[in-house]
Design an enzyme around this catalytic site. Structure first.
Site, short mmCIF file in Angstrom:
data_model
loop_
_atom_site.label_atom_id
_atom_site.label_comp_id
_atom_site.label_asym_id
_atom_site.label_seq_id
_atom_site.Cartn_x
_atom_site.Cartn_y
_atom_site.Cartn_z
N CYS A 114 -6.48 0.61 15.76
CA CYS A 114 -5.87 1.33 15.24
C CYS A 114 -5.40 0.80 13.67
CB CYS A 114 -4.18 1.99 15.49
SG CYS A 114 -5.04 3.08 16.93
N HIS A 259 -1.22 5.42 9.73
CA HIS A 259 -1.55 5.27 11.13
C HIS A 259 -0.81 7.19 11.44
CE1 HIS A 259 -4.35 5.50 14.57
NE2 HIS A 259 -3.41 4.99 14.88
N ASN A 289 -5.76 11.61 17.43
CA ASN A 289 -5.72 10.24 17.21
C ASN A 289 -6.75 9.95 16.80
OD1 ASN A 289 -5.76 7.45 17.02
ND2 ASN A 289 -3.78 6.57 18.49
C1 COA Z 1 1.00 8.90 25.99
C2 COA Z 1 3.18 9.45 25.10
C3 COA Z 1 2.30 10.90 24.45
C4 COA Z 1 3.08 10.52 26.60
O1 COA Z 1 4.44 11.08 26.22
P1 COA Z 1 5.50 10.17 26.96
O2 COA Z 1 6.90 10.78 25.66
O3 COA Z 1 6.07 8.83 26.73
O4 COA Z 1 5.97 10.80 28.28
P2 COA Z 1 5.42 9.66 29.77
O5 COA Z 1 4.05 8.46 30.16
O6 COA Z 1 6.55 9.06 29.72
O7 COA Z 1 5.20 10.77 30.77
C5 COA Z 1 6.86 12.23 31.13
C6 COA Z 1 5.72 12.90 32.56
O8 COA Z 1 4.71 13.69 31.30
C7 COA Z 1 3.50 13.70 32.44
N1 COA Z 1 2.55 13.68 31.17
C8 COA Z 1 1.64 12.68 30.73
N2 COA Z 1 0.84 13.34 30.29
C9 COA Z 1 0.80 14.04 30.58
C10 COA Z 1 0.05 15.30 29.83
N3 COA Z 1 -1.30 15.32 28.95
N4 COA Z 1 0.09 16.66 29.27
C11 COA Z 1 1.92 16.75 30.63
N5 COA Z 1 2.08 15.99 31.32
C12 COA Z 1 2.00 14.45 30.98
C13 COA Z 1 3.69 11.77 32.04
O9 COA Z 1 2.39 12.05 34.49
C14 COA Z 1 4.93 11.96 33.21
O10 COA Z 1 5.73 12.68 34.66
P3 COA Z 1 6.66 12.23 35.74
O11 COA Z 1 7.80 11.81 34.58
O12 COA Z 1 5.92 13.61 36.33
O13 COA Z 1 6.27 10.98 36.01
C15 COA Z 1 3.62 8.94 24.70
O14 COA Z 1 3.77 7.58 25.24
C16 COA Z 1 2.95 8.15 23.19
O15 COA Z 1 2.69 8.98 22.16
N6 COA Z 1 3.20 6.83 22.72
C17 COA Z 1 2.49 6.37 21.82
C18 COA Z 1 0.46 6.59 22.34
C19 COA Z 1 0.10 5.44 20.83
O16 COA Z 1 0.79 5.44 20.15
N7 COA Z 1 -1.37 5.36 20.99
C20 COA Z 1 -1.42 4.85 20.17
C21 COA Z 1 -1.01 3.78 19.58
S1 COA Z 1 -2.17 3.69 17.91
#
Ligand code: COA
Length: 332
Positions: A114, A259, A289
């Protein structure tokens, strides 16, 4: 000549729009969850029959060249940021060189996820300032869709990533242009957001496709929570670093192009910096993304919408796999 300047921007995204509802048919997810956690409403996926990283980059490049009023034959260096090159090797820079019908000019690939576009921009900036090259094509292009795990197991990453390409033409300038770039990395977190295979440090028998029983290493692994926590800190740090290096105040920024990782990350930075909506450009809603392509696509669209104008102070910032993070401050 003291500066390098972006004289043209371009982008290309595949035609196919994939909505959150479409993803909900493939895995256990839903439109509300995706919008609430990421801000993404739809993304673009390639048609594997026709689209490649290099040919999307060529389309983006032609738009950038056109806007710069530069002919492809005038380009003397290509810096190509991608982590999804068309082949394992060589990189996609040489394929773009071929697509554009150019002969023998150097092409370099940059694999910094990224942050890749800002790393590429910084590289091009140094080569121009040193006088070695005069017209440089800087690319960010990715095809993520074909590597996504489209089952419920992969939903944490499958809903986030999309495909696309962006390009910039850089030229020397006596007027201000790229004021400074700031690059960082912290390899302690390399395995928190990565694709393991096909990695070279594997025993011979595990690197041969016919021997590979566990193919999970080919899919994106991301520790989303950890990535999020580091991203919000590093984004702020590296933006402040750019402002301090130029004795500039955050209020002087005309447009911040972060980004496009997650709308919640962009909103957090905006809030911390107390910037109005008009000064932060986001298009993650439409593209997800797109890794190294996200900043040049966003800049190209912002330019087309009249949001980047002569004299504006533009700040770019990125964070991603590596971990790597970077910023650039540009006087347009
Ligand atoms: C990936 C991301 C969106 C997940 O959001 P979050 O709020 O952290 O969610 P979590 O990973 O804690 O998951 C919460 C719950 O949602 C669930 N979940 C994950 N993806 C899911 C989806 N696509 N649909 C529905 N539920 C989902 C998980 O299984 C979890 O369930 P549980 O509580 O029963 O275990 C977030 O962590 C994020 O954006 N991180 C940064 C990613 C990023 O920027 N990456 C690129 C870097 S450049």
């Amino acid at each position: 000549m003291k500066y390098s300047k972006i004289t043209g921007l371009g982008h290309h995204v595949p035609e196919r729009i994939v909505t959150n509802d479409e993803l909900s048919k493939m895995m256990d997810t839903n439109n509300e969850w995706i919008i609430e956690r990421t801000g993404i409403e739809e993304r673009r996926w390639i048609n594997p029959e026709t689209d490649t990283v290099a040919n999307m980059a060529a389309k983006a490049s032609r738009m950038a060249l056109d806007r710069a009023g530069v002919k492809a034959e005038e380009i003397d260096f290509i810096v190509f940021a991608t982590i999804t090159s068309d082949y394992y090797f060589p990189g996609s820079g040489v394929l773009l060189q071929r697509e554009l019908g150019l002969e023998s000019i150097p092409a370099m690939d940059i694999k910094n996820a990224c942050s890749g576009f800002i790393y590429a921009l910084s590289t091009a900036d140094q080569f121009i300032k040193s006088g070695m090259y005069k017209k440089v094509l800087v690319i960010g292009a990715e095809i993520q869709s074909t590597a996504l795990d489209l089952t419920t197991r992969g939903r944490g990453t499958a809903v986030i990533f999309g495909d696309g390409a962006g390009a910039a033409v850089l030229e020397p300038s006596d007027e201000q242009g790229i004021l400074s770039t700031h690059l960082h990395s912290d390899g302690r977190f390399a395995e928190e957001l990565y694709v393991k295979d096909p990695g070279s440090s594997r025993p011979h028998e595990e690197r041969q496709p016919e021997q590979i029983l566990d193919t999970s290493g080919f899919k994106v692994y991301m520790n989303g929570n950890l990535v999020f926590k580091h991203a919000v800190v590093r984004f702020m740090e590296v933006i402040n670093e750019a402002l301090e290096a130029n004795n500039a105040k955050k209020e002087e920024i005309d447009l911040l192009v972060p980004h496009q990782a997650n709308l919640r990350i962009s909103n957090y930075i905006q809030q911390k910096m107390e910037l109005p909506d008009s000064k932060v450009y986001n298009n993650i809603m439409r593209y997800g993304n797109t890794t190294a392509a996200s900043i040049p696509i966003a800049m190209s669209e912002a330019f087309a919408e009249g949001k980047i104008n002569k004299g504006d102070l533009i700040c770019l910032a990125a964070f991603g796999s590596g971990f790597t993070w970077a910023s650039a401050l540009i006087r347009w």
